[in-house]
Design a protein around this motif. Structure first.
Motif, mmCIF file in Angstrom:
data_model
loop_
_atom_site.group_PDB
_atom_site.id
_atom_site.type_symbol
_atom_site.label_atom_id
_atom_site.label_comp_id
_atom_site.label_asym_id
_atom_site.label_seq_id
_atom_site.Cartn_x
_atom_site.Cartn_y
_atom_site.Cartn_z
ATOM 1 N N VAL A 177 0.606 -1.206 -0.058
ATOM 2 C CA VAL A 177 0.066 -0.040 0.081
ATOM 3 C C VAL A 177 1.035 1.210 0.029
ATOM 4 O O VAL A 177 0.379 2.448 -0.128
ATOM 5 N N TRP A 178 2.120 1.003 0.218
ATOM 6 C CA TRP A 178 2.962 2.250 -0.046
ATOM 7 C C TRP A 178 4.320 1.703 -0.101
ATOM 8 O O TRP A 178 4.782 0.777 0.232
ATOM 9 N N LYS A 179 5.285 2.527 -1.153
ATOM 10 C CA LYS A 179 6.459 2.287 -1.401
ATOM 11 C C LYS A 179 7.347 3.551 -0.951
ATOM 12 O O LYS A 179 6.842 4.750 -1.560
ATOM 13 N N SER A 180 8.527 3.404 -0.535
ATOM 14 C CA SER A 180 9.479 4.579 -0.300
ATOM 15 C C SER A 180 9.808 4.856 -1.738
ATOM 16 O O SER A 180 10.042 4.403 -2.722
ATOM 17 N N GLU A 181 10.197 6.522 -1.781
ATOM 18 C CA GLU A 181 10.578 7.085 -2.950
ATOM 19 C C GLU A 181 12.376 6.457 -2.976
ATOM 20 O O GLU A 181 12.980 6.349 -4.097
ATOM 21 N N GLU A 182 12.820 6.474 -1.728
ATOM 22 C CA GLU A 182 13.989 5.992 -1.862
ATOM 23 C C GLU A 182 14.204 4.506 -2.192
ATOM 24 O O GLU A 182 13.473 3.614 -2.027
ATOM 25 N N LEU A 183 15.371 4.104 -3.111
ATOM 26 C CA LEU A 183 15.426 2.977 -3.744
ATOM 27 C C LEU A 183 16.598 2.173 -3.232
ATOM 28 O O LEU A 183 17.518 2.862 -2.663
ATOM 29 N N SER A 184 16.777 0.894 -3.308
ATOM 30 C CA SER A 184 17.887 0.282 -2.935
ATOM 31 C C SER A 184 18.185 -0.954 -3.767
ATOM 32 O O SER A 184 17.057 -1.379 -4.775
ATOM 33 N N ASP A 185 19.441 -1.498 -3.995
ATOM 34 C CA ASP A 185 19.784 -2.499 -4.952
ATOM 35 C C ASP A 185 20.018 -3.913 -4.271
ATOM 36 O O ASP A 185 20.857 -3.567 -3.181
ATOM 37 N N TYR A 186 19.659 -4.924 -4.871
ATOM 38 C CA TYR A 186 19.906 -5.931 -4.014
ATOM 39 C C TYR A 186 20.118 -7.035 -5.236
ATOM 40 O O TYR A 186 19.465 -7.057 -6.139
ATOM 41 N N GLU A 187 21.066 -7.993 -5.018
ATOM 42 C CA GLU A 187 21.287 -8.980 -5.875
ATOM 43 C C GLU A 187 20.351 -10.156 -5.660
ATOM 44 O O GLU A 187 20.405 -10.777 -4.617
ATOM 45 N N GLU A 188 19.406 -10.284 -6.612
ATOM 46 C CA GLU A 188 18.248 -11.090 -6.232
ATOM 47 C C GLU A 188 18.333 -12.388 -7.167
ATOM 48 O O GLU A 188 19.089 -12.642 -8.087
ATOM 49 N N GLY A 189 17.722 -13.471 -6.404
ATOM 50 C CA GLY A 189 17.788 -14.603 -6.987
ATOM 51 C C GLY A 189 16.466 -15.268 -6.959
ATOM 52 O O GLY A 189 15.653 -14.455 -6.380
ATOM 53 N N TYR A 202 20.775 -18.238 -11.145
ATOM 54 C CA TYR A 202 20.715 -16.692 -11.781
ATOM 55 C C TYR A 202 20.767 -15.720 -10.638
ATOM 56 O O TYR A 202 19.622 -15.730 -9.877
ATOM 57 N N TYR A 203 21.501 -14.822 -10.664
ATOM 58 C CA TYR A 203 21.311 -13.645 -9.782
ATOM 59 C C TYR A 203 21.651 -12.222 -10.522
ATOM 60 O O TYR A 203 22.604 -12.343 -11.441
ATOM 61 N N GLU A 204 21.012 -11.480 -10.165
ATOM 62 C CA GLU A 204 21.100 -10.132 -10.970
ATOM 63 C C GLU A 204 20.884 -9.070 -9.910
ATOM 64 O O GLU A 204 19.906 -9.024 -9.076
ATOM 65 N N MET A 205 21.289 -7.783 -10.129
ATOM 66 C CA MET A 205 20.816 -6.572 -9.242
ATOM 67 C C MET A 205 19.708 -6.174 -9.559
ATOM 68 O O MET A 205 19.417 -5.921 -10.980
ATOM 69 N N VAL A 206 18.643 -5.941 -8.751
ATOM 70 C CA VAL A 206 17.220 -5.408 -9.170
ATOM 71 C C VAL A 206 17.090 -4.199 -8.301
ATOM 72 O O VAL A 206 17.504 -4.111 -7.074
ATOM 73 N N THR A 207 16.777 -3.056 -8.713
ATOM 74 C CA THR A 207 16.613 -1.860 -7.945
ATOM 75 C C THR A 207 14.852 -1.752 -7.516
ATOM 76 O O THR A 207 14.249 -1.808 -8.746
ATOM 77 N N ARG A 208 14.699 -1.431 -6.245
ATOM 78 C CA ARG A 208 13.363 -1.590 -5.867
ATOM 79 C C ARG A 208 13.232 -0.515 -4.778
ATOM 80 O O ARG A 208 14.359 -0.143 -4.255
ATOM 81 N N PRO A 209 12.011 -0.186 -4.431
ATOM 82 C CA PRO A 209 11.900 0.773 -3.368
ATOM 83 C C PRO A 209 12.518 0.144 -2.128
ATOM 84 O O PRO A 209 12.322 -1.109 -1.922
ATOM 85 N N ALA A 210 13.057 0.936 -1.253
ATOM 86 C CA ALA A 210 14.026 0.417 0.047
ATOM 87 C C ALA A 210 13.125 0.053 0.917
ATOM 88 O O ALA A 210 13.238 -0.670 1.832
ATOM 89 N N SER A 211 11.933 0.664 1.259
ATOM 90 C CA SER A 211 10.876 0.434 2.267
ATOM 91 C C SER A 211 9.634 0.233 1.668
ATOM 92 O O SER A 211 9.170 0.871 0.771
ATOM 93 N N VAL A 212 8.847 -0.415 2.110
ATOM 94 C CA VAL A 212 7.353 -0.889 1.814
ATOM 95 C C VAL A 212 6.543 -1.036 2.848
ATOM 96 O O VAL A 212 6.918 -1.546 4.002
ATOM 97 N N LYS A 213 5.296 -0.690 2.831
ATOM 98 C CA LYS A 213 4.252 -0.875 3.797
ATOM 99 C C LYS A 213 3.293 -1.986 3.045
ATOM 100 O O LYS A 213 2.799 -1.828 2.035
ATOM 101 N N VAL A 214 3.144 -3.134 3.872
ATOM 102 C CA VAL A 214 2.305 -4.393 3.283
ATOM 103 C C VAL A 214 1.057 -4.614 4.376
ATOM 104 O O VAL A 214 1.216 -4.704 5.494
ATOM 105 N N GLN A 215 -0.242 -4.685 3.804
ATOM 106 C CA GLN A 215 -1.232 -5.278 4.387
ATOM 107 C C GLN A 215 -1.590 -6.689 4.003
ATOM 108 O O GLN A 215 -1.153 -6.999 2.671
ATOM 109 N N PHE A 216 -1.794 -7.342 4.702
ATOM 110 C CA PHE A 216 -2.133 -8.941 4.765
ATOM 111 C C PHE A 216 -3.034 -9.376 5.830
ATOM 112 O O PHE A 216 -3.252 -8.896 6.774
ATOM 113 N N LEU A 217 -3.248 -10.877 5.540
ATOM 114 C CA LEU A 217 -3.793 -11.646 6.477
ATOM 115 C C LEU A 217 -2.768 -12.636 7.067
ATOM 116 O O LEU A 217 -2.093 -13.109 6.253
#
Ligand code: ZN
Length: 154
Positions: A64-76, A83-98
């Protein structure tokens, strides 16, 4: 993947199966679709080796919310072995769930946890991290060529 109507015994059973599969892999996140179940359910555990396990169970996770600040992580991804690659995503998020008890929860995550949650929610929407890679790479190439063009190199 389709929403979970409520977290009942069958969904808890699914969560347990997913968690077992994830720990066995080993991985730090898994979406139900990766075990062939088209439900909006993910499990995440970012605790390190030797630490107490801290599994998170999320049904119908919604960012429901993503920070403007981004961060890079090597994801698999357990669905794309070795297979691993650097991915840029919002550094923080707010998530709602059950949660596992069918209680509505809201969590603000940052660091690796924010990355994993976004990666797993993507799975529920049919998106893989390589979809970002190709776009990023494409963007980089376009940028490089645009710059080269501006500089009169091509
Ligand atoms: Zn994955």
């Amino acid at each position: 993947s389709k929403p979970v109507s409520s977290v009942d015994a069958s969904v808890r059973h699914l969560f347990d199966d997913m968690l077992e599969t994830m720990y066995k892999a080993p991985g730090i996140g898994l979406a139900a679709i990766q075990v062939g179940v088209e439900r909006r359910a993910i499990v995440v555990d970012t605790s390190k080796d030797g630490e107490e396990r801290q599994p998170l169970f999320m049904a119908n996770p919604e960012i429901v919310w993503k920070s403007e600040e981004l961060s890079d992580y090597e994801e698999g991804c357990l669905s794309i072995p070795d297979y691993y690659e650097m991915v840029t995503r919002p550094a923080s998020v707010k998530v709602q769930f059950l949660d596992r008890q069918n209680e509505a929860q809201e969590l603000t995550a940052s660091g690796i946890l924010a990355t994993v949650i976004q990666h797993e929610v993507d799975h529920l929407n049919g998106v893989l991290f390589i979809d970002y890679i190709s776009k990023l790479k494409r963007d980089r190439v376009v940028k490089k060529f645009t710059k080269a063009q501006r500089l009169g190199k091509i």
